[in-house]
Design a protein around this motif. Sequence first.
Motif, PDB file in Angstrom:
ATOM      1  N   MET A   1       0.804  -1.145  -0.100  1.00 40.49           N
ATOM      2  CA  MET A   1       0.125   0.074   0.027  1.00 40.49           C
ATOM      3  C   MET A   1       0.752   1.125   0.017  1.00 40.49           C
ATOM      4  N   PRO A   2       0.792   2.152  -0.952  1.00 43.97           N
ATOM      5  CA  PRO A   2       1.702   3.118  -1.301  1.00 43.97           C
ATOM      6  C   PRO A   2       1.555   4.192   0.345  1.00 43.97           C
ATOM      7  N   LYS A   3       2.548   4.721   0.626  1.00 42.92           N
ATOM      8  CA  LYS A   3       2.344   5.416   1.892  1.00 42.92           C
ATOM      9  C   LYS A   3       3.143   6.816   1.528  1.00 42.92           C
ATOM     10  N   ALA A   4       2.407   8.129   1.612  1.00 39.77           N
ATOM     11  CA  ALA A   4       3.172   9.250   1.129  1.00 39.77           C
ATOM     12  C   ALA A   4       3.290  10.220   2.501  1.00 39.77           C
ATOM     13  N   ARG A   5       4.523  10.847   2.797  1.00 39.93           N
ATOM     14  CA  ARG A   5       4.735  11.599   3.725  1.00 39.93           C
ATOM     15  C   ARG A   5       4.986  12.868   3.047  1.00 39.93           C
ATOM     16  N   LEU A   6       4.015  13.813   3.553  1.00 41.58           N
ATOM     17  CA  LEU A   6       3.950  15.083   2.905  1.00 41.58           C
ATOM     18  C   LEU A   6       4.438  16.477   3.997  1.00 41.58           C
ATOM     19  N   SER A   7       5.160  17.031   3.507  1.00 36.25           N
ATOM     20  CA  SER A   7       5.548  18.441   4.474  1.00 36.25           C
ATOM     21  C   SER A   7       4.775  19.499   3.804  1.00 36.25           C
ATOM     22  N   MET A   8       3.786  20.077   4.626  1.00 43.45           N
ATOM     23  CA  MET A   8       3.143  21.304   3.752  1.00 43.45           C
ATOM     24  C   MET A   8       3.223  22.710   4.751  1.00 43.45           C
ATOM     25  N   GLU A   9       3.460  23.678   3.822  1.00 46.42           N
ATOM     26  CA  GLU A   9       3.757  24.753   4.519  1.00 46.42           C
ATOM     27  C   GLU A   9       2.305  25.182   4.937  1.00 46.42           C
ATOM     28  N   ASP A  10       2.207  26.463   5.761  1.00 50.31           N
ATOM     29  CA  ASP A  10       1.161  26.853   6.308  1.00 50.31           C
ATOM     30  C   ASP A  10       0.415  27.603   5.083  1.00 50.31           C
ATOM     31  N   LEU A  47     -14.964   6.956  -3.506  1.00 53.91           N
ATOM     32  CA  LEU A  47     -15.970   7.661  -4.185  1.00 53.91           C
ATOM     33  C   LEU A  47     -16.005   9.073  -3.428  1.00 53.91           C
ATOM     34  N   ARG A  48     -15.207   9.443  -2.630  1.00 59.68           N
ATOM     35  CA  ARG A  48     -14.833  10.832  -2.062  1.00 59.68           C
ATOM     36  C   ARG A  48     -13.648  11.293  -2.323  1.00 59.68           C
ATOM     37  N   SER A  49     -13.758  12.746  -2.262  1.00 60.38           N
ATOM     38  CA  SER A  49     -12.285  13.205  -2.258  1.00 60.38           C
ATOM     39  C   SER A  49     -12.500  14.709  -1.445  1.00 60.38           C
ATOM     40  N   TYR A  50     -11.543  14.991  -0.704  1.00 63.06           N
ATOM     41  CA  TYR A  50     -11.641  16.020   0.073  1.00 63.06           C
ATOM     42  C   TYR A  50     -10.268  16.937   0.182  1.00 63.06           C
ATOM     43  N   THR A  51     -10.147  18.087   0.543  1.00 60.16           N
ATOM     44  CA  THR A  51      -9.073  18.912   0.441  1.00 60.16           C
ATOM     45  C   THR A  51      -8.467  19.162   2.016  1.00 60.16           C
ATOM     46  N   ILE A  52      -7.248  18.755   1.950  1.00 59.93           N
ATOM     47  CA  ILE A  52      -6.636  19.154   3.630  1.00 59.93           C
ATOM     48  C   ILE A  52      -5.831  20.366   3.278  1.00 59.93           C
ATOM     49  N   ARG A  53      -5.894  21.253   4.411  1.00 60.17           N
ATOM     50  CA  ARG A  53      -5.114  22.571   4.259  1.00 60.17           C
ATOM     51  C   ARG A  53      -4.379  22.509   5.639  1.00 60.17           C
ATOM     52  N   ALA A  54      -3.063  22.926   5.524  1.00 59.70           N
ATOM     53  CA  ALA A  54      -2.395  22.986   6.652  1.00 59.70           C
ATOM     54  C   ALA A  54      -2.536  24.349   7.304  1.00 59.70           C
ATOM     55  N   LEU A  64      -2.308   5.277   0.817  1.00 56.59           N
ATOM     56  CA  LEU A  64      -3.456   5.361  -0.503  1.00 56.59           C
ATOM     57  C   LEU A  64      -3.768   4.029  -0.971  1.00 56.59           C
ATOM     58  N   GLU A  65      -5.000   3.541  -0.891  1.00 60.19           N
ATOM     59  CA  GLU A  65      -5.478   2.127  -1.342  1.00 60.19           C
ATOM     60  C   GLU A  65      -6.086   2.395  -2.757  1.00 60.19           C
ATOM     61  N   ASP A  66      -6.307   1.262  -3.443  1.00 57.93           N
ATOM     62  CA  ASP A  66      -6.838   0.812  -4.717  1.00 57.93           C
ATOM     63  C   ASP A  66      -6.610   2.195  -5.581  1.00 57.93           C
ATOM     64  N   GLU A  67      -7.656   2.849  -6.171  1.00 60.62           N
ATOM     65  CA  GLU A  67      -7.709   3.885  -7.209  1.00 60.62           C
ATOM     66  C   GLU A  67      -7.303   5.338  -6.319  1.00 60.62           C
ATOM     67  N   ALA A  68      -6.869   5.271  -5.064  1.00 61.55           N
ATOM     68  CA  ALA A  68      -6.614   6.896  -4.314  1.00 61.55           C
ATOM     69  C   ALA A  68      -5.915   7.397  -5.113  1.00 61.55           C
ATOM     70  N   ARG A  69      -5.796   8.735  -4.904  1.00 56.43           N
ATOM     71  CA  ARG A  69      -4.707   9.610  -5.400  1.00 56.43           C
ATOM     72  C   ARG A  69      -4.635  10.812  -4.769  1.00 56.43           C
ATOM     73  N   ILE A  70      -3.397  11.556  -4.836  1.00 60.54           N
ATOM     74  CA  ILE A  70      -3.209  12.813  -4.228  1.00 60.54           C
ATOM     75  C   ILE A  70      -2.986  13.898  -5.260  1.00 60.54           C
ATOM     76  N   GLU A  71      -3.536  15.039  -5.178  1.00 55.94           N
ATOM     77  CA  GLU A  71      -3.174  15.935  -6.012  1.00 55.94           C
ATOM     78  C   GLU A  71      -3.049  17.539  -5.394  1.00 55.94           C
ATOM     79  N   LYS A  72      -2.367  18.355  -6.120  1.00 58.53           N
ATOM     80  CA  LYS A  72      -2.295  19.664  -5.369  1.00 58.53           C
ATOM     81  C   LYS A  72      -3.110  20.556  -6.120  1.00 58.53           C
ATOM     82  N   PRO A  73      -4.275  21.149  -5.504  1.00 52.76           N
ATOM     83  CA  PRO A  73      -5.017  22.218  -6.406  1.00 52.76           C
ATOM     84  C   PRO A  73      -4.418  23.467  -6.430  1.00 52.76           C
ATOM     85  N   SER A  74      -4.789  24.012  -7.637  1.00 56.78           N
ATOM     86  CA  SER A  74      -4.234  25.324  -7.847  1.00 56.78           C
ATOM     87  C   SER A  74      -4.708  26.197  -6.698  1.00 56.78           C
ATOM     88  N   PRO A  75      -4.021  27.451  -6.487  1.00 53.34           N
ATOM     89  CA  PRO A  75      -4.493  28.226  -5.423  1.00 53.34           C
ATOM     90  C   PRO A  75      -6.007  28.833  -5.751  1.00 53.34           C
TER      91      PRO A  75
END
Length: 427
Positions: A1-10, A47-54, A64-75
């Motif tokens: 299962m792919p695992k991502a460790r993300l460093s996010m700015e404020d 079948l859901r997607s959510y935005t997370i904000r630091a 991430l499981e199965d068809e899961a993905r991470i994207e960076k939305p434009s500002p």
Amino acid sequence: MPKARLSMEDGEEIRISGPASGRVVEGRATILGAELGPGEDFRVGRLRSYTIRALKHSTIEVMLEDEARIEKPSPGEEPLEDWVEIADSLISSCELPCTVTVIGPVEAGKTSFTALLANRALARGISPAIVDSDVGQADIGPPAFVSMALVTQWVLWLRDLRPDASRFIGSIEPAPVAGRIISQVADLVGQALRMGAGLVAIDTDGWVQGWSSLEYKADLIRASRADRIVVLGDPLLYRVYDRIFPGRVVYARSPTRAVTRSAQDRRKLRRDNYERFLSEAKVRDIDLSRVSVVGSCLLATVPQNGDLLDSLRREVTDRIVMVGRYPGGYCVAVDSEEPVDQNTLRSLQKRLDREVLVVHTGGFRGVLVGLTGPDGNDYPGVVEALDLEGWKLRVRTAYGGEVRAIIFGRVRLGEEYGETPGRRIWI
Ligand SMILES: Nc1ncnc2c1ncn2[C@@H]1O[C@H](COP(=O)(O)OP(=O)(O)O)[C@@H](O)[C@H]1O
Ligand SMILES: [Mg+2]
């Protein structure tokens, strides 16, 4: 299962499409208005997607499981920050207890915004309740029910809540049962307020096209005494509601459609939700002479014996097992799966000068019912068989308590909790 460790700015955002789960390792982040600190985790369903904000420099871990993905939305692409602002100013400008109805088209983000409102209330120490009035995509209770839950911890998915009260509506389409939904939702709002909710958020179905839908939603808003209305994703709808309820309506835009659910996905989501409430079901027999019966002409009309029954048996079919009478009509029950000839039926209606409903005893199998307990709540069950001689109904249900009433629905479930398609069920 792919695992991502993300460093996010404020202030940095990422969009996660499920199925995925994550955890804040350090810092602080917001997802659907919930504020998570180190060690707190979250889940984004299929079948859901959510935005997370630091909210400050943070480290987040995502699996991430199965068809899961991470994207960076434009500002500014995702409305998360606007939504939090809208919810916060709505809550602070509304006198408590405050009732808010969330409306908009299908997939506009109504359910997500409702959860966000509850989370923003929690963040301010106000106890929220959610009333789920969407019978087609019900999340708190099973499909064809409206339900209410008090929210005591961050909520990212309404299916994680347990209903505190549920009422059976019997249909997964709102239009034919609009009056039932309105009265039950008004009742659930009252119950939430009596249980101490400071904010009641009402999630609604996506039926917003056409005049009837407008009247239905306006009646729902009035009957539930909503102090505020949030319209999602449709500026014209917003303008119309603002005419009807001036000064009480706010507009919020929809999220980008990272995940869109097809009609098939929606059916699957319903199936999963029937299963959630019925998988522990056991067979039980209910004595029909001891309970009130709603929604069946065979079981709730006054049986007619003698001449009428005999003459109908001669005229139509000898398989008629019962004729029941009600004001303005007759209910004819046939012990067969064969439909009665339309011409015979028409001439019968003419001769009796009344409406005639023909039902067959086999039609009961698989019908979704609501079993009313002494607490006034309805619990789901599925009919296994009707025993007319013993005047008993065999149902599968997870509810083991006293049954005061049986309400028959218009939905029939087949194998694996799938809905059997077809026309309106008459029983
Ligand atoms: N803040 C958000 N960021 C990205 N996607 C979102 C956000 N909120 C909701 N969504 C997605 O938008 C879609 C529709 O949301 P939902 O609340 O279920 O709509 P509705 O109840 O109006 O049908 C879902 O796939 C959901 O995961
Ligand atoms: Mg919804």
